[in-house]
Design an enzyme around this catalytic site. Structure first.
Site, short mmCIF file in Angstrom:
data_model
loop_
_atom_site.label_atom_id
_atom_site.label_comp_id
_atom_site.label_asym_id
_atom_site.label_seq_id
_atom_site.Cartn_x
_atom_site.Cartn_y
_atom_site.Cartn_z
N GLU A 78 -3.62 56.44 46.16
CA GLU A 78 -4.42 57.51 46.45
C GLU A 78 -4.95 58.74 44.79
O GLU A 78 -5.94 59.01 44.96
CB GLU A 78 -4.77 57.88 48.00
CG GLU A 78 -5.51 56.74 48.91
CD GLU A 78 -6.45 56.80 49.24
OE1 GLU A 78 -7.37 57.43 48.56
OE2 GLU A 78 -6.93 56.00 49.36
N HIS A 109 -3.51 48.72 49.95
CA HIS A 109 -3.13 49.78 48.63
C HIS A 109 -1.53 49.43 48.19
O HIS A 109 -1.50 49.46 46.74
CB HIS A 109 -2.69 51.14 49.14
CG HIS A 109 -3.66 51.97 49.76
ND1 HIS A 109 -4.22 51.85 51.25
CD2 HIS A 109 -5.10 53.16 48.79
CE1 HIS A 109 -5.47 52.44 50.76
NE2 HIS A 109 -5.43 53.23 50.22
N CYS A 132 -7.89 45.78 54.99
CA CYS A 132 -7.55 46.49 55.61
C CYS A 132 -6.12 46.50 57.00
O CYS A 132 -6.81 45.65 57.74
CB CYS A 132 -7.95 48.15 56.49
SG CYS A 132 -7.24 49.59 57.51
N CYS A 160 -0.48 46.66 53.42
CA CYS A 160 -1.31 47.13 53.40
C CYS A 160 -1.71 47.03 51.48
O CYS A 160 -1.33 47.06 50.55
CB CYS A 160 -0.57 48.43 53.66
SG CYS A 160 -1.67 50.49 52.92
N ASP A 194 -12.42 49.03 53.99
CA ASP A 194 -11.06 49.43 54.05
C ASP A 194 -11.17 50.91 54.21
O ASP A 194 -11.56 51.81 54.04
CB ASP A 194 -9.96 48.97 52.54
CG ASP A 194 -8.84 49.81 53.09
OD1 ASP A 194 -8.42 48.94 54.24
OD2 ASP A 194 -8.66 50.21 51.96
N SER A 195 -9.88 51.71 54.68
CA SER A 195 -9.44 52.84 54.70
C SER A 195 -9.91 54.01 53.89
O SER A 195 -10.06 55.38 53.84
CB SER A 195 -7.87 53.01 55.49
OG SER A 195 -7.75 53.07 54.63
#
Length: 267
Positions: free
Chosen positions: A151, A185, A72, A183, A9-10
């Site tokens: 994040e 996240h 991702c 996403c 993932d990013s």
């Protein structure tokens, strides 16, 4: 087959996919790479995302992975098909499993998709969902500030509630009854999103659906790990070990003891 599954993932969002793999496939060994130095992907071009994805996959292949999960949504939207053409191991993304579940659960035939700018502009969720049912209207909304909020660990914060209100107000106007958290996240913001959208809206978590599809894929290719000894989990990042460990310990049902930094640009 004891070879590990590669997941990337990013940043930290893909840990929501790892969490589901741990729960649903407890025998499977996992190698995770989070591109924490170059997050977010959602504002980057297709060429850049493809370049980053290729570098990460080259790294994962040095670990002799038996399958790769592109955890991702942006990379799934922009790089997955190229990955499939270039690799000798099975590759799955997170978009198709989430799209299928959304098409299955909607009754109003109005589905919302929240994701990064790149994923929304790719129309990939819209295309997949409408392939499954052309009668469904898909409403997409880019929510670029959700990733940095996650994040930074601001999962329950007034600023997060304000951004949820700002981004999702139009979803209520369209009478959506299924909302894809497009996403990886975003499942970490499931509480403020659920509070805002209400009980009549089903939140679709592609991470959960992806782990289910991964199990099916491994079974179909005779790649399931039948060995019941304790699975191993190895974590790699391109930057920010301490921050990653703190976050991983909050998200995962396992202890994350070691996280290693990789010079991903060298791959």
């Amino acid at each position: 087959m004891e070879a590990p599954i590669g997941v990337f993932d990013s940043g930290v969002g893909g840990l929501t996919v790892v969490r589901e793999i741990v729960r649903q496939l407890p025998n499977e060994n996992v190698i995770y790479f989070g591109d924490t130095a170059r997050v977010p992907y959602g504002s980057k071009s297709k060429d850049t995302v493809l370049k980053f994805s290729r570098q990460i996959v080259r790294f994962l292949m040095t670990k002799n992975v038996k399958a790769i999960v592109v955890a991702c949504n942006t990379a799934s939207a922009l790089a997955l098909e190229d990955m499939r053409d270039e690799l000798s191991v099975p590759v799955i993304g997170v978009v198709r499993p989430g799209a299928k579940m959304a098409a299955d659960v909607t009754e109003t035939k109005n589905v919302g998709v929240i994701a990064t700018d790149a994923t929304i502009k790719s129309h990939i969720y819209n295309d997949y969902i409408r392939q499954l049912n052309p009668d469904i209207t898909v409403v997409g909304k880019a929510c670029p500030l959700f990733v940095p909020l996650v994040e930074e660990g601001l999962l329950e914060d007034r600023i997060t509630d304000d951004m949820v209100d700002r981004y999702l107000s139009e979803m209520k106007q369209y009478n959506v009854d299924a909302l894809v958290l497009g996403c990886t996240h975003y499942p970490l913001l499931i509480n403020p999103i659920k509070r805002y959208m209400g009980d009549k809206v089903t939140l679709v978590n592609p991470a959960y659906e992806t782990a289910k599809e991964l199990k099916t894929l491994l079974e179909a290719n005779s790649l399931l790990n039948k060995d019941s000894k304790k699975a191993s989990y190895n974590f790699y990042v391109s930057d920010g070990v301490d921050k990653f460990k703190v976050f991983a310990d909050k998200v995962l049902p396992i202890n994350v003891n070691d996280v290693n930094v990789v010079d991903i640009e060298s791959y």
